[in-house]
Design a protein around this motif. Structure first.
Motif, PDB file in Angstrom:
ATOM      1  N   PRO A  32      47.700  76.534  25.641  1.00 36.60           N
ATOM      2  CA  PRO A  32      47.444  77.880  25.126  1.00 36.60           C
ATOM      3  C   PRO A  32      46.431  78.596  26.015  1.00 36.60           C
ATOM      4  O   PRO A  32      45.627  77.964  26.699  1.00 36.60           O
ATOM      5  CB  PRO A  32      46.881  77.630  23.731  1.00 36.60           C
ATOM      6  CG  PRO A  32      46.540  76.198  23.659  1.00 36.60           C
ATOM      7  CD  PRO A  32      47.228  75.496  24.766  1.00 36.60           C
ATOM      8  N   SER A  33      46.462  79.911  25.990  1.00 39.19           N
ATOM      9  CA  SER A  33      45.557  80.671  26.860  1.00 39.19           C
ATOM     10  C   SER A  33      44.278  81.090  26.145  1.00 39.19           C
ATOM     11  O   SER A  33      43.327  81.513  26.791  1.00 39.19           O
ATOM     12  CB  SER A  33      46.268  81.896  27.429  1.00 39.19           C
ATOM     13  OG  SER A  33      46.695  82.722  26.362  1.00 39.19           O
ATOM     14  N   VAL A  51      38.548  83.543  22.322  1.00 39.01           N
ATOM     15  CA  VAL A  51      38.049  83.526  23.702  1.00 39.01           C
ATOM     16  C   VAL A  51      39.094  82.879  24.607  1.00 39.01           C
ATOM     17  O   VAL A  51      40.016  82.216  24.138  1.00 39.01           O
ATOM     18  CB  VAL A  51      36.702  82.763  23.796  1.00 39.01           C
ATOM     19  CG1 VAL A  51      35.615  83.467  23.016  1.00 39.01           C
ATOM     20  CG2 VAL A  51      36.841  81.331  23.340  1.00 39.01           C
ATOM     21  N   LYS A  52      38.930  83.066  25.900  1.00 42.15           N
ATOM     22  CA  LYS A  52      39.807  82.416  26.872  1.00 42.15           C
ATOM     23  C   LYS A  52      39.653  80.903  26.742  1.00 42.15           C
ATOM     24  O   LYS A  52      38.616  80.394  26.312  1.00 42.15           O
ATOM     25  CB  LYS A  52      39.438  82.844  28.291  1.00 42.15           C
ATOM     26  CG  LYS A  52      39.761  84.277  28.576  1.00 42.15           C
ATOM     27  CD  LYS A  52      39.400  84.618  30.012  1.00 42.15           C
ATOM     28  CE  LYS A  52      39.687  86.069  30.297  1.00 42.15           C
ATOM     29  NZ  LYS A  52      39.261  86.458  31.644  1.00 42.15           N
ATOM     30  N   TRP A  53      40.685  80.198  27.159  1.00 42.85           N
ATOM     31  CA  TRP A  53      40.700  78.742  27.012  1.00 42.85           C
ATOM     32  C   TRP A  53      39.538  78.072  27.744  1.00 42.85           C
ATOM     33  O   TRP A  53      38.991  77.080  27.279  1.00 42.85           O
ATOM     34  CB  TRP A  53      42.037  78.183  27.513  1.00 42.85           C
ATOM     35  CG  TRP A  53      42.191  76.748  27.140  1.00 42.85           C
ATOM     36  CD1 TRP A  53      42.028  75.669  27.939  1.00 42.85           C
ATOM     37  CD2 TRP A  53      42.501  76.228  25.848  1.00 42.85           C
ATOM     38  NE1 TRP A  53      42.219  74.513  27.240  1.00 42.85           N
ATOM     39  CE2 TRP A  53      42.518  74.834  25.942  1.00 42.85           C
ATOM     40  CE3 TRP A  53      42.764  76.815  24.613  1.00 42.85           C
ATOM     41  CZ2 TRP A  53      42.787  74.010  24.865  1.00 42.85           C
ATOM     42  CZ3 TRP A  53      43.036  75.993  23.542  1.00 42.85           C
ATOM     43  CH2 TRP A  53      43.042  74.611  23.670  1.00 42.85           C
ATOM     44  N   ASP A  59      29.869  82.896  27.382  1.00 46.06           N
ATOM     45  CA  ASP A  59      30.930  83.883  27.148  1.00 46.06           C
ATOM     46  C   ASP A  59      31.028  84.248  25.667  1.00 46.06           C
ATOM     47  O   ASP A  59      31.213  85.415  25.318  1.00 46.06           O
ATOM     48  CB  ASP A  59      32.278  83.343  27.639  1.00 46.06           C
ATOM     49  CG  ASP A  59      32.304  83.100  29.138  1.00 46.06           C
ATOM     50  OD1 ASP A  59      31.594  83.819  29.873  1.00 46.06           O
ATOM     51  OD2 ASP A  59      33.029  82.183  29.578  1.00 46.06           O
ATOM     52  N   VAL A  60      30.896  83.252  24.803  1.00 45.14           N
ATOM     53  CA  VAL A  60      30.962  83.504  23.360  1.00 45.14           C
ATOM     54  C   VAL A  60      29.757  84.333  22.923  1.00 45.14           C
ATOM     55  O   VAL A  60      29.886  85.266  22.117  1.00 45.14           O
ATOM     56  CB  VAL A  60      31.038  82.183  22.574  1.00 45.14           C
ATOM     57  CG1 VAL A  60      31.086  82.441  21.083  1.00 45.14           C
ATOM     58  CG2 VAL A  60      32.244  81.367  23.013  1.00 45.14           C
ATOM     59  N   ILE A  81      31.836  74.366  28.448  1.00 51.59           N
ATOM     60  CA  ILE A  81      33.088  74.921  27.934  1.00 51.59           C
ATOM     61  C   ILE A  81      33.177  74.580  26.450  1.00 51.59           C
ATOM     62  O   ILE A  81      32.973  73.440  26.052  1.00 51.59           O
ATOM     63  CB  ILE A  81      34.304  74.342  28.691  1.00 51.59           C
ATOM     64  CG1 ILE A  81      34.186  74.593  30.198  1.00 51.59           C
ATOM     65  CG2 ILE A  81      35.605  74.891  28.134  1.00 51.59           C
ATOM     66  CD1 ILE A  81      34.143  76.044  30.593  1.00 51.59           C
ATOM     67  N   VAL A  82      33.491  75.578  25.634  1.00 52.79           N
ATOM     68  CA  VAL A  82      33.566  75.363  24.186  1.00 52.79           C
ATOM     69  C   VAL A  82      34.900  74.723  23.817  1.00 52.79           C
ATOM     70  O   VAL A  82      35.901  74.892  24.510  1.00 52.79           O
ATOM     71  CB  VAL A  82      33.372  76.689  23.415  1.00 52.79           C
ATOM     72  CG1 VAL A  82      31.971  77.216  23.588  1.00 52.79           C
ATOM     73  CG2 VAL A  82      34.387  77.720  23.815  1.00 52.79           C
TER      74      VAL A  82
END
Length: 157
Positions: A32-33, A51-53, A59-60, A81-82
Motif C-alpha cells: 500500500p502507498s 501518511v505515506k508508507w 512527518d506525522v 519510520i512509523v
C-alpha cells in the motif's frame, strides 16, 4: 475404445485450456502507498492522519501542525519510520526545579518573587553553610512564609 480415447483427449484439452486461462494473482505482493497513524499529546492538532508508507515521526508531527511549547521529544527518534496503526504520544516537559544549593544568580531569579538582591542573599547564605532542607531558605533575610509558599514547589536541595 475409440470413444473412451476420444473422451480422454477432450478432457485433457479442456482441463489444459481451463487451468492455463486463469492465473492466480497474489494481492499481498503490492505494497500500500499510505497508512494511518494516530498522534496525541503535546501536538497542535492531535488525531488520526493518513501518511505515506515511508513517513517518519517528524512527518506525522508536521501533519499535526507541529508541537506545542510544552512538548518533550527527547525520548523520540524523529527520523524513525512509523508503523501502520501506530499511536505516537508526545510527552510534556517536566517542570524544571531550581536547586537552592547549586543554582546560579540568574537561575534563582527565575523563581517568583526572587530578584537580584534576594538571589544574592541566597548565594551568600549557602556559601556559609549549605541548605539542609528547603524550609531553611526562610532563614535568608527577606524570605518569609508568604514567599516560601510561592517558591516551595519549584525548589529542591
Amino acid at each position: 475404445m475409440k470413444k473412451i480415447l476420444l473422451f480422454l483427449i477432450c478432457l485433457v484439452v479442456f482441463l489444459f485450456t481451463f487451468f492455463n486461462r486463469y492465473t492466480f494473482v497474489s494481492l499481498d505482493l503490492k505494497k500500500p502507498s499510505t497508512k494511518e497513524v494516530e498522534i496525541k499529546g503535546e501536538v497542535n492538532h492531535p488525531g488520526i492522519y493518513t501518511v505515506k508508507w515511508d513517513a517518519s515521526i517528524q512527518d506525522v508531527i508536521e501533519q499535526a501542525d507541529g508541537l506545542t511549547d510544552l512538548a518533550n521529544t527527547d525520548a523520540l527518534a524523529l527520523n524513525r519510520i512509523v508503523e501502520e496503526n501506530e499511536v505516537i504520544v508526545i510527552g510534556k516537559q517536566e517542570e524544571n526545579y531550581i536547586s537552592i544549593n547549586t543554582a546560579s544568580l540568574e537561575q534563582l531569579q527565575t523563581l517568583p518573587g526572587i530578584g537580584p538582591s534576594l538571589a544574592s542573599r541566597i548565594i551568600e547564605y549557602r556559601q556559609e553553610r549549605s541548605f539542609q532542607s528547603i524550609e531553611e531558605i526562610k532563614n535568608v533575610k527577606g524570605i518569609g512564609d508568604k514567599l516560601f509558599e510561592k517558591i516551595k514547589e519549584k525548589i529542591v536541595l
